[in-house]
Write a protein that holds these residues in place. Structure first.
Motif, PDB file in Angstrom:
ATOM      1  N   GLN A   1     128.759  17.199  20.708  1.00  0.00           N
ATOM      2  CA  GLN A   1     129.240  16.444  22.556  1.00  0.00           C
ATOM      3  C   GLN A   1     128.273  16.761  23.157  1.00  0.00           C
ATOM      4  OE1 GLN A   1     132.425  16.922  25.441  1.00  0.00           O
ATOM      5  NE2 GLN A   1     132.433  15.156  25.673  1.00  0.00           N
ATOM      6  N   ALA A   2     127.962  18.927  22.892  1.00  0.00           N
ATOM      7  CA  ALA A   2     127.197  18.784  24.212  1.00  0.00           C
ATOM      8  C   ALA A   2     125.415  18.981  23.895  1.00  0.00           C
ATOM      9  CB  ALA A   2     127.495  20.463  23.951  1.00  0.00           C
ATOM     10  N   LEU A   3     125.612  18.479  22.099  1.00  0.00           N
ATOM     11  CA  LEU A   3     124.424  17.232  21.908  1.00  0.00           C
ATOM     12  C   LEU A   3     123.526  16.738  22.477  1.00  0.00           C
ATOM     13  CD1 LEU A   3     121.777  18.499  20.722  1.00  0.00           C
ATOM     14  CD2 LEU A   3     123.243  17.417  18.601  1.00  0.00           C
ATOM     15  N   LEU A   4     125.309  15.417  22.700  1.00  0.00           N
ATOM     16  CA  LEU A   4     124.932  14.422  22.757  1.00  0.00           C
ATOM     17  C   LEU A   4     124.466  13.744  24.951  1.00  0.00           C
ATOM     18  CD1 LEU A   4     127.959  12.759  20.991  1.00  0.00           C
ATOM     19  CD2 LEU A   4     125.501  12.313  20.526  1.00  0.00           C
ATOM     20  N   LEU A   5     125.352  15.215  24.993  1.00  0.00           N
ATOM     21  CA  LEU A   5     124.968  15.034  26.964  1.00  0.00           C
ATOM     22  C   LEU A   5     123.709  15.573  27.291  1.00  0.00           C
ATOM     23  CD1 LEU A   5     128.678  16.437  28.036  1.00  0.00           C
ATOM     24  CD2 LEU A   5     127.077  14.282  28.503  1.00  0.00           C
ATOM     25  N   ALA A   6     123.020  16.623  26.260  1.00  0.00           N
ATOM     26  CA  ALA A   6     122.284  17.250  26.757  1.00  0.00           C
ATOM     27  C   ALA A   6     120.910  15.717  26.140  1.00  0.00           C
ATOM     28  CB  ALA A   6     121.122  18.003  25.539  1.00  0.00           C
TER      29      ALA A   6
ATOM     30  N   ARG B   1     115.284  23.995  23.882  1.00  0.00           N
ATOM     31  CA  ARG B   1     115.896  23.288  24.349  1.00  0.00           C
ATOM     32  C   ARG B   1     115.542  22.136  24.458  1.00  0.00           C
ATOM     33  NH1 ARG B   1     121.772  25.147  25.904  1.00  0.00           N
ATOM     34  NH2 ARG B   1     121.311  22.994  27.017  1.00  0.00           N
ATOM     35  N   GLN B   2     114.466  21.658  25.339  1.00  0.00           N
ATOM     36  CA  GLN B   2     114.236  20.163  25.285  1.00  0.00           C
ATOM     37  C   GLN B   2     114.034  19.651  24.130  1.00  0.00           C
ATOM     38  OE1 GLN B   2     110.617  20.538  28.078  1.00  0.00           O
ATOM     39  NE2 GLN B   2     110.663  18.053  27.875  1.00  0.00           N
ATOM     40  N   VAL B   3     113.129  20.632  23.088  1.00  0.00           N
ATOM     41  CA  VAL B   3     112.741  19.840  21.378  1.00  0.00           C
ATOM     42  C   VAL B   3     113.828  19.398  21.121  1.00  0.00           C
ATOM     43  CG1 VAL B   3     111.805  20.739  19.112  1.00  0.00           C
ATOM     44  CG2 VAL B   3     110.502  21.174  21.605  1.00  0.00           C
ATOM     45  N   ILE B   4     114.964  19.740  20.862  1.00  0.00           N
ATOM     46  CA  ILE B   4     116.236  19.673  20.157  1.00  0.00           C
ATOM     47  C   ILE B   4     116.583  18.526  20.914  1.00  0.00           C
ATOM     48  CG2 ILE B   4     118.324  20.379  19.915  1.00  0.00           C
ATOM     49  CD1 ILE B   4     117.613  22.976  19.294  1.00  0.00           C
ATOM     50  N   ALA B   5     116.956  18.684  22.143  1.00  0.00           N
ATOM     51  CA  ALA B   5     117.129  17.556  23.013  1.00  0.00           C
ATOM     52  C   ALA B   5     116.576  16.390  23.074  1.00  0.00           C
ATOM     53  CB  ALA B   5     117.292  17.564  24.333  1.00  0.00           C
ATOM     54  N   GLU B   6     115.138  16.231  22.628  1.00  0.00           N
ATOM     55  CA  GLU B   6     114.461  14.557  22.785  1.00  0.00           C
ATOM     56  C   GLU B   6     114.513  14.413  21.074  1.00  0.00           C
ATOM     57  OE1 GLU B   6     110.378  16.431  23.022  1.00  0.00           O
ATOM     58  OE2 GLU B   6     110.350  16.706  24.962  1.00  0.00           O
TER      59      GLU B   6
ATOM     60  N   GLN C   1     114.613  16.232  12.376  1.00  0.00           N
ATOM     61  CA  GLN C   1     113.763  15.848  13.440  1.00  0.00           C
ATOM     62  C   GLN C   1     113.372  16.608  14.093  1.00  0.00           C
ATOM     63  OE1 GLN C   1     113.301  12.886  13.781  1.00  0.00           O
ATOM     64  NE2 GLN C   1     111.756  13.109  15.045  1.00  0.00           N
ATOM     65  N   ALA C   2     113.748  17.442  14.635  1.00  0.00           N
ATOM     66  CA  ALA C   2     112.957  18.668  15.336  1.00  0.00           C
ATOM     67  C   ALA C   2     112.463  20.329  15.014  1.00  0.00           C
ATOM     68  CB  ALA C   2     114.058  19.677  16.487  1.00  0.00           C
ATOM     69  N   ARG C   3     112.713  19.476  13.437  1.00  0.00           N
ATOM     70  CA  ARG C   3     111.771  20.963  12.446  1.00  0.00           C
ATOM     71  C   ARG C   3     112.624  22.123  12.493  1.00  0.00           C
ATOM     72  NH1 ARG C   3     106.307  18.578  12.141  1.00  0.00           N
ATOM     73  NH2 ARG C   3     106.935  16.064  11.351  1.00  0.00           N
ATOM     74  N   VAL C   4     113.997  22.655  13.192  1.00  0.00           N
ATOM     75  CA  VAL C   4     114.168  23.801  13.505  1.00  0.00           C
ATOM     76  C   VAL C   4     116.253  23.804  12.469  1.00  0.00           C
ATOM     77  CG1 VAL C   4     113.416  23.739  15.636  1.00  0.00           C
ATOM     78  CG2 VAL C   4     115.876  22.903  15.098  1.00  0.00           C
ATOM     79  N   SER C   5     115.677  24.511  12.469  1.00  0.00           N
ATOM     80  CA  SER C   5     117.247  25.083  11.483  1.00  0.00           C
ATOM     81  C   SER C   5     118.460  24.628  12.676  1.00  0.00           C
ATOM     82  CB  SER C   5     117.833  26.736  10.926  1.00  0.00           C
ATOM     83  OG  SER C   5     117.960  27.170  12.447  1.00  0.00           O
ATOM     84  N   ALA C   6     119.487  24.363  11.524  1.00  0.00           N
ATOM     85  CA  ALA C   6     120.777  23.658  12.163  1.00  0.00           C
ATOM     86  C   ALA C   6     121.292  24.702  13.392  1.00  0.00           C
ATOM     87  CB  ALA C   6     121.319  23.165  10.814  1.00  0.00           C
ATOM     88  N   GLY C   7     121.350  26.577  12.361  1.00  0.00           N
ATOM     89  CA  GLY C   7     121.224  27.166  13.361  1.00  0.00           C
ATOM     90  C   GLY C   7     121.086  27.421  14.503  1.00  0.00           C
ATOM     91  N   LEU C   8     120.301  26.752  14.390  1.00  0.00           N
ATOM     92  CA  LEU C   8     119.424  26.974  15.893  1.00  0.00           C
ATOM     93  C   LEU C   8     120.119  25.825  16.905  1.00  0.00           C
ATOM     94  CD1 LEU C   8     117.518  28.912  18.248  1.00  0.00           C
ATOM     95  CD2 LEU C   8     115.456  27.213  16.910  1.00  0.00           C
ATOM     96  N   VAL C   9     120.129  24.805  16.145  1.00  0.00           N
ATOM     97  CA  VAL C   9     120.869  24.261  17.005  1.00  0.00           C
ATOM     98  C   VAL C   9     121.456  24.267  17.300  1.00  0.00           C
ATOM     99  CG1 VAL C   9     121.750  21.520  17.249  1.00  0.00           C
ATOM    100  CG2 VAL C   9     119.575  22.254  15.630  1.00  0.00           C
ATOM    101  N   GLN C  10     123.071  24.981  16.539  1.00  0.00           N
ATOM    102  CA  GLN C  10     123.934  24.877  16.567  1.00  0.00           C
ATOM    103  C   GLN C  10     123.825  26.068  18.060  1.00  0.00           C
ATOM    104  OE1 GLN C  10     125.993  25.243  13.245  1.00  0.00           O
ATOM    105  NE2 GLN C  10     126.902  23.302  13.558  1.00  0.00           N
TER     106      GLN C  10
ATOM    107  N   SER D   1     123.761  13.991  14.101  1.00  0.00           N
ATOM    108  CA  SER D   1     124.455  14.870  13.588  1.00  0.00           C
ATOM    109  C   SER D   1     124.284  16.489  13.928  1.00  0.00           C
ATOM    110  CB  SER D   1     124.829  15.408  12.556  1.00  0.00           C
ATOM    111  OG  SER D   1     123.293  15.290  11.461  1.00  0.00           O
ATOM    112  N   VAL D   2     124.450  17.544  13.600  1.00  0.00           N
ATOM    113  CA  VAL D   2     123.439  18.521  13.586  1.00  0.00           C
ATOM    114  C   VAL D   2     122.351  19.137  12.871  1.00  0.00           C
ATOM    115  CG1 VAL D   2     123.748  21.348  13.988  1.00  0.00           C
ATOM    116  CG2 VAL D   2     125.189  20.208  14.837  1.00  0.00           C
ATOM    117  N   ARG D   3     122.896  18.330  11.546  1.00  0.00           N
ATOM    118  CA  ARG D   3     121.911  17.951  10.323  1.00  0.00           C
ATOM    119  C   ARG D   3     120.372  17.711  10.830  1.00  0.00           C
ATOM    120  NH1 ARG D   3     120.415  15.328   6.388  1.00  0.00           N
ATOM    121  NH2 ARG D   3     122.436  14.506   6.664  1.00  0.00           N
ATOM    122  N   LYS D   4     120.968  16.422  10.927  1.00  0.00           N
ATOM    123  CA  LYS D   4     119.850  15.166  11.846  1.00  0.00           C
ATOM    124  C   LYS D   4     118.724  16.028  12.330  1.00  0.00           C
ATOM    125  CE  LYS D   4     122.275  11.407  10.013  1.00  0.00           C
ATOM    126  NZ  LYS D   4     123.173   9.682   9.916  1.00  0.00           N
ATOM    127  N   VAL D   5     119.557  15.928  13.506  1.00  0.00           N
ATOM    128  CA  VAL D   5     119.102  16.868  15.290  1.00  0.00           C
ATOM    129  C   VAL D   5     117.769  17.406  14.454  1.00  0.00           C
ATOM    130  CG1 VAL D   5     119.164  18.055  17.131  1.00  0.00           C
ATOM    131  CG2 VAL D   5     120.409  15.855  16.352  1.00  0.00           C
TER     132      VAL D   5
END
Length: 195
Positions: free
Chosen positions: A54-59, A11-16, A38-47, A31-35
């Protein structure tokens, strides 16, 4: 990376990653795809961790807030005088190095979004209120006053915010040495005795 995933660190890597994108491209650049890229993970994992943008932005906002608070906390409780602690705290929130400039760019993006987004507005207000309360306590202690120094603290924090915005928007007008000198003037006014 998804296979050996530590959920807390993940979660921290994604927030960073979201922080980086907000700092470099603004809220619109997230966007989920860009994050995920950047985090080198799947879009599904971000979601999975952040089901909405908004949850991503607040993080991302909370990630920056936590980093700033981790630096401010020792300054508030050390054994120096109230005026020395106030000065150190005030300077810590200004964009005087790349880390603080990144944090300030993120914070500015969220300030701009706050009027249209109640969740962002609430998070911003809570952080601003906490800083104002810390400054109020330090100023009250410094002045030896029975009355809380809320007005001076509010004025100081608003002035520091304005300097930070100007330094980010017009770095040629407010390079770090000038930003520091103007901040010292604001701090000096807040610490000066009543006339």
């Amino acid at each position: 990376m998804d296979q050996a995933w530590d959920p807390t660190r993940g979660r921290q890597v994604i927030a960073e990653a979201a922080v980086h994108l907000v700092a470099t491209h603004g809220l619109e650049g997230v966007s989920v795809r860009k994050v995920a890229t950047q985090a080198r993970v799947s879009a599904g994992l971000v979601q999975h961790h952040f089901p909405t943008k908004q949850a991503l932005l607040l993080a991302a906002m909370h990630q920056v807030d936590a980093a700033v608070q981790a630096r401010l906390e020792p300054l508030v409780s050390d054994r120096r005088s109230a005026s020395a602690r106030l000065r150190a705290l005030a300077l810590e929130i200004l964009p005087l190095d790349e880390t603080r400039a990144t944090e300030a760019r993120v914070w500015l993006a969220f300030i701009a979004a706050a009027p249209a987004d109640p969740a962002i507005a609430q998070a911003h207000a809570a952080t601003w209120q906490e800083l104002a309360e810390i400054l109020t306590r330090l100023l009250t202690h410094h002045h030896g006053s029975d009355q809380p120094e809320l007005d001076r603290a509010t004025l100081l924090l608003a002035g520091l915010d304005g300097l930070a915005v100007t330094a980010l928007a017009e770095p040629q007008r407010l390079p770090p040495p000038r930003l520091l000198a103007l901040a010292e003037q604001l701090i000096g006014q807040a610490l000066s005795p009543y006339s």
